[in-house]
Design a protein around this motif. Sequence first.
Motif, PDB file in Angstrom:
ATOM      1  N   ALA A 134     -53.950 -24.478 -30.969  1.00 31.78           N
ATOM      2  CA  ALA A 134     -52.844 -23.914 -31.345  1.00 31.78           C
ATOM      3  C   ALA A 134     -53.029 -22.189 -31.642  1.00 31.78           C
ATOM      4  CB  ALA A 134     -52.062 -24.698 -32.294  1.00 31.78           C
ATOM      5  N   THR A 135     -52.055 -21.493 -31.662  1.00 31.71           N
ATOM      6  CA  THR A 135     -52.188 -20.173 -32.233  1.00 31.71           C
ATOM      7  C   THR A 135     -53.280 -20.153 -33.516  1.00 31.71           C
ATOM      8  OG1 THR A 135     -50.036 -19.541 -31.294  1.00 31.71           O
ATOM      9  CG2 THR A 135     -51.069 -18.025 -32.648  1.00 31.71           C
ATOM     10  N   PRO A 136     -54.052 -19.244 -33.473  1.00 33.66           N
ATOM     11  CA  PRO A 136     -54.727 -18.999 -34.587  1.00 33.66           C
ATOM     12  C   PRO A 136     -54.034 -18.585 -35.683  1.00 33.66           C
ATOM     13  CG  PRO A 136     -55.943 -18.050 -32.834  1.00 33.66           C
ATOM     14  CD  PRO A 136     -54.662 -18.487 -32.339  1.00 33.66           C
ATOM     15  N   THR A 137     -54.106 -18.870 -36.976  1.00 33.88           N
ATOM     16  CA  THR A 137     -53.338 -18.383 -38.133  1.00 33.88           C
ATOM     17  C   THR A 137     -53.785 -17.033 -38.403  1.00 33.88           C
ATOM     18  OG1 THR A 137     -54.694 -19.587 -39.540  1.00 33.88           O
ATOM     19  CG2 THR A 137     -52.952 -21.024 -38.819  1.00 33.88           C
ATOM     20  N   LEU A 138     -52.825 -16.401 -38.917  1.00 39.51           N
ATOM     21  CA  LEU A 138     -52.990 -14.889 -39.702  1.00 39.51           C
ATOM     22  C   LEU A 138     -52.581 -15.002 -41.063  1.00 39.51           C
ATOM     23  CD1 LEU A 138     -54.435 -12.191 -38.622  1.00 39.51           C
ATOM     24  CD2 LEU A 138     -51.962 -11.433 -38.142  1.00 39.51           C
ATOM     25  N   PRO A 139     -53.320 -15.290 -42.035  1.00 42.84           N
ATOM     26  CA  PRO A 139     -52.868 -15.698 -43.428  1.00 42.84           C
ATOM     27  C   PRO A 139     -52.192 -14.427 -43.978  1.00 42.84           C
ATOM     28  CG  PRO A 139     -54.913 -16.714 -42.968  1.00 42.84           C
ATOM     29  CD  PRO A 139     -54.749 -15.847 -41.844  1.00 42.84           C
ATOM     30  N   THR A 140     -51.453 -14.643 -44.858  1.00 41.46           N
ATOM     31  CA  THR A 140     -50.874 -13.273 -45.445  1.00 41.46           C
ATOM     32  C   THR A 140     -51.630 -12.847 -46.579  1.00 41.46           C
ATOM     33  OG1 THR A 140     -49.383 -14.768 -46.736  1.00 41.46           O
ATOM     34  CG2 THR A 140     -48.570 -13.604 -44.742  1.00 41.46           C
ATOM     35  N   LEU A 141     -51.905 -11.539 -46.939  1.00 41.82           N
ATOM     36  CA  LEU A 141     -52.704 -11.361 -48.138  1.00 41.82           C
ATOM     37  C   LEU A 141     -51.987 -10.303 -49.063  1.00 41.82           C
ATOM     38  CD1 LEU A 141     -55.736 -10.542 -45.926  1.00 41.82           C
ATOM     39  CD2 LEU A 141     -55.555 -12.587 -47.229  1.00 41.82           C
ATOM     40  N   THR A 142     -52.307 -10.508 -50.238  1.00 39.83           N
ATOM     41  CA  THR A 142     -51.610  -9.354 -51.162  1.00 39.83           C
ATOM     42  C   THR A 142     -52.502  -7.979 -51.055  1.00 39.83           C
ATOM     43  OG1 THR A 142     -52.963 -10.023 -53.104  1.00 39.83           O
ATOM     44  CG2 THR A 142     -50.968 -11.054 -52.946  1.00 39.83           C
ATOM     45  N   ASN A 193     -69.156  -9.113 -37.010  1.00 33.76           N
ATOM     46  CA  ASN A 193     -69.744  -9.841 -38.042  1.00 33.76           C
ATOM     47  C   ASN A 193     -69.198  -9.676 -39.322  1.00 33.76           C
ATOM     48  OD1 ASN A 193     -72.008 -11.090 -36.373  1.00 33.76           O
ATOM     49  ND2 ASN A 193     -72.671  -8.798 -36.103  1.00 33.76           N
ATOM     50  N   ARG A 194     -68.097  -9.104 -39.452  1.00 37.44           N
ATOM     51  CA  ARG A 194     -67.549  -8.781 -40.483  1.00 37.44           C
ATOM     52  C   ARG A 194     -65.853  -9.214 -40.686  1.00 37.44           C
ATOM     53  NH1 ARG A 194     -67.597  -2.581 -40.830  1.00 37.44           N
ATOM     54  NH2 ARG A 194     -66.285  -2.850 -42.818  1.00 37.44           N
ATOM     55  N   PRO A 195     -65.476  -9.635 -41.708  1.00 34.66           N
ATOM     56  CA  PRO A 195     -64.212 -10.071 -41.674  1.00 34.66           C
ATOM     57  C   PRO A 195     -63.165  -9.031 -41.402  1.00 34.66           C
ATOM     58  CG  PRO A 195     -65.080 -10.760 -43.740  1.00 34.66           C
ATOM     59  CD  PRO A 195     -65.951  -9.759 -43.036  1.00 34.66           C
ATOM     60  N   VAL A 196     -61.840  -9.257 -40.780  1.00 29.70           N
ATOM     61  CA  VAL A 196     -61.042  -8.516 -40.304  1.00 29.70           C
ATOM     62  C   VAL A 196     -59.649  -8.736 -40.909  1.00 29.70           C
ATOM     63  CG1 VAL A 196     -59.864  -7.325 -38.396  1.00 29.70           C
ATOM     64  CG2 VAL A 196     -62.079  -8.463 -38.217  1.00 29.70           C
ATOM     65  N   VAL A 197     -59.147  -7.697 -41.427  1.00 29.31           N
ATOM     66  CA  VAL A 197     -57.834  -7.578 -42.077  1.00 29.31           C
ATOM     67  C   VAL A 197     -56.818  -6.630 -41.219  1.00 29.31           C
ATOM     68  CG1 VAL A 197     -56.355  -6.827 -44.064  1.00 29.31           C
ATOM     69  CG2 VAL A 197     -58.510  -7.610 -44.536  1.00 29.31           C
ATOM     70  N   ILE A 198     -55.786  -7.300 -40.867  1.00 35.79           N
ATOM     71  CA  ILE A 198     -54.792  -6.514 -39.886  1.00 35.79           C
ATOM     72  C   ILE A 198     -53.624  -5.947 -40.819  1.00 35.79           C
ATOM     73  CG2 ILE A 198     -53.057  -6.915 -38.275  1.00 35.79           C
ATOM     74  CD1 ILE A 198     -55.802  -7.215 -37.131  1.00 35.79           C
ATOM     75  N   VAL A 199     -53.242  -4.704 -40.411  1.00 38.69           N
ATOM     76  CA  VAL A 199     -51.983  -4.102 -40.949  1.00 38.69           C
ATOM     77  C   VAL A 199     -51.223  -3.894 -39.569  1.00 38.69           C
ATOM     78  CG1 VAL A 199     -50.981  -2.007 -41.990  1.00 38.69           C
ATOM     79  CG2 VAL A 199     -53.142  -2.882 -42.710  1.00 38.69           C
ATOM     80  N   ARG A 200     -50.061  -4.437 -39.824  1.00 34.86           N
ATOM     81  CA  ARG A 200     -49.052  -4.480 -38.386  1.00 34.86           C
ATOM     82  C   ARG A 200     -47.734  -3.841 -38.888  1.00 34.86           C
ATOM     83  NH1 ARG A 200     -45.585  -8.500 -38.173  1.00 34.86           N
ATOM     84  NH2 ARG A 200     -45.944 -10.355 -39.346  1.00 34.86           N
ATOM     85  N   ALA A 201     -47.147  -3.602 -37.791  1.00 38.47           N
ATOM     86  CA  ALA A 201     -45.645  -3.102 -37.997  1.00 38.47           C
ATOM     87  C   ALA A 201     -44.973  -4.638 -38.064  1.00 38.47           C
ATOM     88  CB  ALA A 201     -45.105  -2.332 -36.891  1.00 38.47           C
ATOM     89  N   ALA A 202     -43.726  -4.536 -38.657  1.00 42.80           N
ATOM     90  CA  ALA A 202     -42.660  -5.720 -38.881  1.00 42.80           C
ATOM     91  C   ALA A 202     -42.429  -5.967 -37.451  1.00 42.80           C
ATOM     92  CB  ALA A 202     -41.586  -5.328 -39.605  1.00 42.80           C
ATOM     93  N   GLY A 227     -56.841 -12.364 -42.172  1.00 41.60           N
ATOM     94  CA  GLY A 227     -55.407 -12.410 -42.596  1.00 41.60           C
ATOM     95  C   GLY A 227     -54.893 -11.014 -42.212  1.00 41.60           C
ATOM     96  N   GLU A 228     -53.553 -10.771 -42.622  1.00 42.26           N
ATOM     97  CA  GLU A 228     -52.832  -9.569 -42.699  1.00 42.26           C
ATOM     98  C   GLU A 228     -52.239  -9.260 -44.139  1.00 42.26           C
ATOM     99  OE1 GLU A 228     -49.071  -9.413 -40.759  1.00 42.26           O
ATOM    100  OE2 GLU A 228     -48.800 -11.598 -40.823  1.00 42.26           O
ATOM    101  N   LEU A 229     -51.967  -7.901 -44.269  1.00 41.45           N
ATOM    102  CA  LEU A 229     -51.508  -7.228 -45.403  1.00 41.45           C
ATOM    103  C   LEU A 229     -50.001  -7.773 -45.507  1.00 41.45           C
ATOM    104  CD1 LEU A 229     -51.514  -5.639 -48.026  1.00 41.45           C
ATOM    105  CD2 LEU A 229     -51.214  -3.607 -46.642  1.00 41.45           C
ATOM    106  N   ASP A 230     -49.517  -8.565 -46.468  1.00 41.83           N
ATOM    107  CA  ASP A 230     -48.259  -8.976 -46.449  1.00 41.83           C
ATOM    108  C   ASP A 230     -47.466  -8.084 -46.715  1.00 41.83           C
ATOM    109  OD1 ASP A 230     -46.260 -10.618 -46.621  1.00 41.83           O
ATOM    110  OD2 ASP A 230     -46.574 -11.379 -48.604  1.00 41.83           O
ATOM    111  N   GLY A 231     -46.510  -7.525 -45.827  1.00 39.17           N
ATOM    112  CA  GLY A 231     -45.395  -6.484 -46.345  1.00 39.17           C
ATOM    113  C   GLY A 231     -45.997  -5.402 -45.519  1.00 39.17           C
ATOM    114  N   GLY A 232     -47.283  -5.377 -44.993  1.00 36.00           N
ATOM    115  CA  GLY A 232     -47.547  -4.065 -44.205  1.00 36.00           C
ATOM    116  C   GLY A 232     -47.941  -2.879 -45.191  1.00 36.00           C
ATOM    117  N   MET A 233     -47.711  -1.602 -44.701  1.00 37.41           N
ATOM    118  CA  MET A 233     -47.890  -0.589 -45.687  1.00 37.41           C
ATOM    119  C   MET A 233     -46.851  -0.274 -46.823  1.00 37.41           C
ATOM    120  SD  MET A 233     -50.530   0.910 -44.698  1.00 37.41           S
ATOM    121  CE  MET A 233     -50.413   2.208 -45.675  1.00 37.41           C
TER     122      MET A 233
END
Length: 455
Positions: free
Chosen positions: A249-257, A308-317, A338-344
């Motif tokens: 299934a689609t890989p998850t992108l957990p939300t991060l504070t 070799n390093r964890p990746v955090v995503i910042v995306r547009a809504a 994961g991704e920054l919950d709420g973006g910038m």
Amino acid sequence: MSTDFTLVPVVDEGLGNSTYLLDVGQGRALVLDPERDLRQVRAEAERRNLRIAYAVETHLHADFISGAHELAAVDGAVVLAPDVGPRGFEVTALADGDTVDLGAFTLEALFTPGHSPEHLSYLLRAGDRLLGVFTGGSLMVGTAGRTDLVSPDRTVPLARAQYRSLQKLMELPDGTPVWPTHGAGSFCSSTLTGERVSTIGRERATNPLLQVAGEDEFVAALLGSLGTFPDYFLRLGEINHKGPAVLGATPTLPTLTAGDVRDLIADGAQVVDTREATDYAAGHLPGALSITLRPVFATWFGWLVDPNRPVVIVRAADQDPDDIAWETAKVGFDSLAGELDGGMFAWPDDEVATVALLDADHLAATDPVTVLDVRQRGEFTTGHLPGALHIELGALSRHLNQVPGRPVVVMCGHGERAMGAASILEQAGHRDVRVLDGCPADYARAVGQSLQVDK
């Protein structure tokens, strides 16, 4: 293309590849050279009430994670592929001349090494009729597959093998349709052309690599046309050989504070900002790498991001997290932190970095600067600012010592790669970086210069 059978090309414009879906009858389909993101292929099969029964590969892919293992594990497909020795999953290994009875059709393997040592093309027949040939990374529209993806010592021998493989394909009738996997936009291709399918006769008459006097001239022409390629090409082949992880299934992108992101960064994580260049310029996490989510996102992500390093995503809504997850999975990043919950909006305003994104006229009015052009070599030679420093984006991290400390204007074809370069320069400590919102021709006009063309 004949109208009495259904062959659907599913094109990935970003990677420049075509996956082919063939209706083989009795509600079954064959899929040739599938990528890991199978959403569109499965949708095409479902639209035609077809079950994917076969997954066929022409070679061990270097530019993307194959979807063949996924189709075998999830859809029950039989994998047909070149014999490259024991794999990490079940494969029906084929060699030159082997045939597979598909019911209404027969698939015949044709050994065409060059792009890779084990490469197979496949002749598609219906009884005594030759319907076409799947040429993978061997014969392509107006060119042939590059031969430098295995090792430097094998580049020339594989180029010679590529010449002989093309000569073998030229023994087919002129009217034979040619269905390549690699095409425009693929780094596996030695040149660029907008067409994705052809015929043997057309290639015989127009393909520059088939107009050469002999093998030596072919090798010189092919190797002379090769540009750089992403570093990740050197590791995906082995992953495809062993068998990539089945995602299901689609890989998850957990939300991060914001606190989570700070902790991850402190532990060595990297931040990738997928928003438009204009949004990144207006405000981003300090040190974030700018890679705009667009058709070529997967290529640049695989090229610029450390696996070799964890990746955090910042995306547009309005950017789909599923698209980000699949694009990164295509180039071997199975799970993101994961991704920054709420973006910038979730990041404090006083901790935001900016970069100057200016049009040509505004840039021309600023103080004299170093001009850094980060386009590919082939783009640069066709027209660049006189005196511009040229470092391809993919190589910038390794050549930062060549960039002067004084103000730098970065340019590319439109602005996205230039913003990526600006983010790399920011990480390295450059503080006066300006990005051209446009192309070199715009800047040349603004400063009253003509583009320089390298012969």
